[in-house]
Write a protein that holds these residues in place. Structure first.
Motif, mmCIF file in Angstrom:
data_model
loop_
_atom_site.group_PDB
_atom_site.id
_atom_site.type_symbol
_atom_site.label_atom_id
_atom_site.label_comp_id
_atom_site.label_asym_id
_atom_site.label_seq_id
_atom_site.Cartn_x
_atom_site.Cartn_y
_atom_site.Cartn_z
ATOM 1 N N GLN A 73 -38.804 -28.268 -6.238
ATOM 2 C CA GLN A 73 -39.700 -29.402 -6.406
ATOM 3 C C GLN A 73 -40.894 -29.218 -5.497
ATOM 4 O O GLN A 73 -40.740 -29.101 -4.273
ATOM 5 N N MET A 74 -42.072 -29.203 -6.083
ATOM 6 C CA MET A 74 -43.298 -28.977 -5.316
ATOM 7 C C MET A 74 -44.187 -30.206 -5.421
ATOM 8 O O MET A 74 -44.647 -30.549 -6.513
ATOM 9 N N ASN A 75 -44.380 -30.864 -4.312
ATOM 10 C CA ASN A 75 -45.207 -32.055 -4.251
ATOM 11 C C ASN A 75 -46.450 -31.810 -3.412
ATOM 12 O O ASN A 75 -46.522 -30.838 -2.657
ATOM 13 N N SER A 76 -47.397 -32.693 -3.534
ATOM 14 C CA SER A 76 -48.644 -32.606 -2.748
ATOM 15 C C SER A 76 -49.239 -31.202 -2.835
ATOM 16 O O SER A 76 -49.613 -30.599 -1.824
ATOM 17 N N LEU A 77 -49.321 -30.696 -4.019
ATOM 18 C CA LEU A 77 -49.787 -29.325 -4.216
ATOM 19 C C LEU A 77 -51.237 -29.160 -3.791
ATOM 20 O O LEU A 77 -52.060 -30.074 -3.942
ATOM 21 N N LYS A 78 -51.518 -27.994 -3.267
ATOM 22 C CA LYS A 78 -52.855 -27.656 -2.786
ATOM 23 C C LYS A 78 -53.376 -26.447 -3.550
ATOM 24 O O LYS A 78 -52.585 -25.640 -4.060
#
Length: 121
Positions: free
Chosen positions: A81-86
């Motif tokens: 799970q990848m959140n707050s992707l940049k």
């Protein structure tokens, strides 16, 4: 062990994606699963790793607090799970089966094909 990674795509900065890694092999639960990524023109780098039981996890400093790895051995699945992707998370993400969890590629025995993650600014 043949690994299949999926779930990549295009997302705006601040958004989320969930990557999956699965295999048709019956020995999936014996392996730690490690995710690496490689951006264009850069070397492959470690992202996150989970032990065969799920009890131990390791995260790169760059993703701590934003990414979460988990696994369901009964389903032969590992999730990232990848959140707050940049934008700097943009890369091809690879899952790999390793003899033990950790930050190195040394224990990796099997590599999956990559899935592209693109984060727009």
């Amino acid at each position: 062990v043949q690994l299949q990674a999926s779930g990549g795509g295009l997302v705006q900065a601040g958004g989320s994606l969930r990557l999956s890694c699965t295999t048709s092999g019956r020995t999936f639960s014996r392996y730690a699963i490690t995710w690496f990524r490689q951006a264009p023109g850069k070397e492959r780098e470690f992202v996150v790793s989970i032990s065969w039981s799920g009890a131990d996890t390791y995260y790169a400093d760059s993703v701590k607090g934003r990414f979460t790895i988990s696994r369901e051995n009964a389903k032969n699945m590992v999730y990232l799970q990848m959140n707050s992707l940049k934008p700097e998370d943009t890369a091809v993400y690879y899952c790999a089966a390793a003899t033990y969890a950790g930050t190195s590629s040394a224990p990796v025995e099997y590599w999956g094909q990559g899935t592209q993650v693109t984060v727009s600014s």
